[in-house]
Design a protein around this motif. Structure first.
Motif, PDB file in Angstrom:
ATOM      1  N   ARG A 145       0.829  -1.212   0.000  1.00  0.00           N
ATOM      2  CA  ARG A 145       0.000   0.000   0.000  1.00  0.00           C
ATOM      3  C   ARG A 145       0.855   1.251   0.000  1.00  0.00           C
TER       4      ARG A 145
ATOM      5  N   VAL B  12      -2.941   3.537  11.728  1.00  0.00           N
ATOM      6  CA  VAL B  12      -2.147   2.843  10.711  1.00  0.00           C
ATOM      7  C   VAL B  12      -2.110   1.336  10.998  1.00  0.00           C
TER       8      VAL B  12
ATOM      9  N   LEU C  39       9.798   7.047   8.984  1.00  0.00           N
ATOM     10  CA  LEU C  39       8.784   6.355   9.800  1.00  0.00           C
ATOM     11  C   LEU C  39       9.345   5.146  10.546  1.00  0.00           C
TER      12      LEU C  39
ATOM     13  N   GLU D 222      -4.648   9.008   4.136  1.00  0.00           N
ATOM     14  CA  GLU D 222      -4.562   9.181   5.588  1.00  0.00           C
ATOM     15  C   GLU D 222      -5.018  10.605   5.940  1.00  0.00           C
TER      16      GLU D 222
ATOM     17  N   ALA E 258       0.287   5.176   1.478  1.00  0.00           N
ATOM     18  CA  ALA E 258      -0.655   5.802   2.411  1.00  0.00           C
ATOM     19  C   ALA E 258      -0.344   7.285   2.588  1.00  0.00           C
ATOM     20  N   PRO E 259      -0.612   8.107   1.572  1.00  0.00           N
ATOM     21  CA  PRO E 259      -0.254   9.530   1.695  1.00  0.00           C
ATOM     22  C   PRO E 259      -1.183  10.290   2.637  1.00  0.00           C
ATOM     23  N   SER E 260      -0.649  11.350   3.233  1.00  0.00           N
ATOM     24  CA  SER E 260      -1.479  12.295   3.985  1.00  0.00           C
ATOM     25  C   SER E 260      -1.761  13.463   3.038  1.00  0.00           C
TER      26      SER E 260
ATOM     27  N   ARG F 154       7.842   2.213   2.781  1.00  0.00           N
ATOM     28  CA  ARG F 154       7.600   3.635   3.024  1.00  0.00           C
ATOM     29  C   ARG F 154       8.916   4.311   3.390  1.00  0.00           C
TER      30      ARG F 154
ATOM     31  N   TYR G 279      -2.164   8.733  14.590  1.00  0.00           N
ATOM     32  CA  TYR G 279      -1.639   7.998  13.425  1.00  0.00           C
ATOM     33  C   TYR G 279      -1.205   6.582  13.805  1.00  0.00           C
TER      34      TYR G 279
HETATM   35  N1  GLU Z   1       0.562   9.019   6.016  1.00  0.00           N
HETATM   36  C1  GLU Z   1       1.945   8.891   6.358  1.00  0.00           C
HETATM   37  C2  GLU Z   1       2.751   9.955   5.677  1.00  0.00           C
HETATM   38  O1  GLU Z   1       2.327  10.473   4.652  1.00  0.00           O
HETATM   39  C3  GLU Z   1       2.542   7.561   5.928  1.00  0.00           C
HETATM   40  C4  GLU Z   1       2.070   6.473   6.772  1.00  0.00           C
HETATM   41  C5  GLU Z   1       2.648   5.115   6.440  1.00  0.00           C
HETATM   42  O2  GLU Z   1       3.088   4.852   5.299  1.00  0.00           O
HETATM   43  O3  GLU Z   1       2.603   4.307   7.345  1.00  0.00           O
HETATM   44  O4  GLU Z   1       3.818  10.275   6.144  1.00  0.00           O
END
Ligand code: GLU
Length: 304
Positions: free
Chosen positions: A10, A183, A201, A46, A12-14, A197, A179
């Motif tokens: 996946r 997540v 993170l 996200e 998962a952009p904010s 990612r 978050y």
């Molecule tokens: N939404 C998070 C971000 O854009 C990424 C979260 C993830 O990939 O776990 O930094």
């Protein structure tokens, strides 16, 4: 067994701004790793943090992904529609006796912590709220848990949560789910087997692993890619006014992202269509070539 070899990744952009070079790298890396394994690739928006959201950014990100040929499987999932799932997880953790209300403000935590440790919660409200103070946020007890993850690129990361993080927030003072909780719930609920990612993170991953263990959720595989930084070593993003990436006929941004990840390029790269380039890159995706650094300077790309 087919189930064990199944891959589901996946991105998962904010939605806090347009897709920039750094987010293109994360999107492309997770897409190529998924396609290399004949896996599925999902997109999850996200958008929990409504105060930080930029109007139109979610649609803009999706359009940009599609313009780069990064086509996702299934419908896009929006975190803003999934509060019931996060509440249910919070309730399970509460039933385990691990959640407590916290009255502390950020500045109180900073003031009561030694220099350099202001990010570690000192446990002020762990044994009850101070008299007359209402709970603002909800925290989970970490006790002396040692969280350990084994990243496909970065190797082993260990974190003694009590010493390095402290009891962390599950529901913020503004009532939003954190978050870290969302997540973990979403990755499990969506059946994600592989998380690819940015390495920024990696520091959060032991907390996520801890919540997975408490909630008896499966452990995904992790691959944390280097993040793109400016020449001043700042992560590309809103603060650095990172420009939007734009797809062009010469595939310049995709080639720059592949080069950033030290991936091989096809011989006739200048003549490859976008589809040919992505197919070739997925087939030849090589994680042994990926740079191990957690930060790398972004190249200057035209239009990006
Ligand atoms: N939404 C998070 C971000 O854009 C990424 C979260 C993830 O990939 O776990 O930094």
């Amino acid at each position: 067994m087919a189930a064990t070899s199944h891959y589901r990744g996946r991105f998962a952009p904010s939605p806090t701004g347009p897709l920039h070079f750094g987010s293109l790298v994360a999107a492309l890396g997770s897409f190529l790793d998924a396609r290399h394994h004949n896996g599925e690739w999902l997109v999850r928006m996200e958008d929990l943090d409504r105060p930080r959201e930029v109007a139109g950014a979610a649609d803009d990100i999706l359009k940009t992904l599609a313009s780069f040929g990064l086509h996702w499987d299934g419908p896009v999932v929006y975190q803003s529609t999934r509060h019931a799932l996060y509440d249910a997880a919070l309730e399970r953790l509460t039933d385990l006796g691990l959640v407590y209300g916290c009255a502390c403000t950020r500045s109180e935590i900073a003031d009561s912590s030694p220099e350099g440790q202001q990010h570690i919660y000192p446990g002020t409200c762990r044994n009850g709220l101070p008299a007359g103070r209402p709970a603002r946020a909800l925290r989970v007890r970490v006790n002396d848990h040692l969280a350990c993850i084994n990243d496909r690129l970065q190797g082993e990361t260990r974190q003694q949560l009590g010493r390095e993080v402290g009891d962390f927030i599950l529901r913020r003072a503004d009532g939003l789910h954190a978050y870290q909780l969302a997540v973990v719930v979403d990755d499990a609920e969506q059946g994600i087997t592989d998380i690819v990612r940015g390495a920024d993170l990696l520091i959060s991953t032991p907390r996520q692993r801890y919540l997975q263990q408490l909630l008896a959720l499966p452990e995904p595989r992790y691959l944390h890619l280097p993040i793109a930084v400016t020449s001043q070593q700042e992560k590309l993003g809103k603060q650095t006014n990172a420009p939007a990436v734009i797809s062009d006929n010469g595939n310049q941004a995709l080639i720059a992202a592949l080069t950033f990840l030290r991936q091989p390029l096809p011989g006739q790269v200048a003549h490859a269509s976008q589809e040919e380039l992505l197919q070739w890159a997925a087939k030849n995706w090589d994680i042994t070539a990926l740079p191990r650094q957690r930060e790398l300077e972004a190249p200057a790309i035209p239009g990006g």
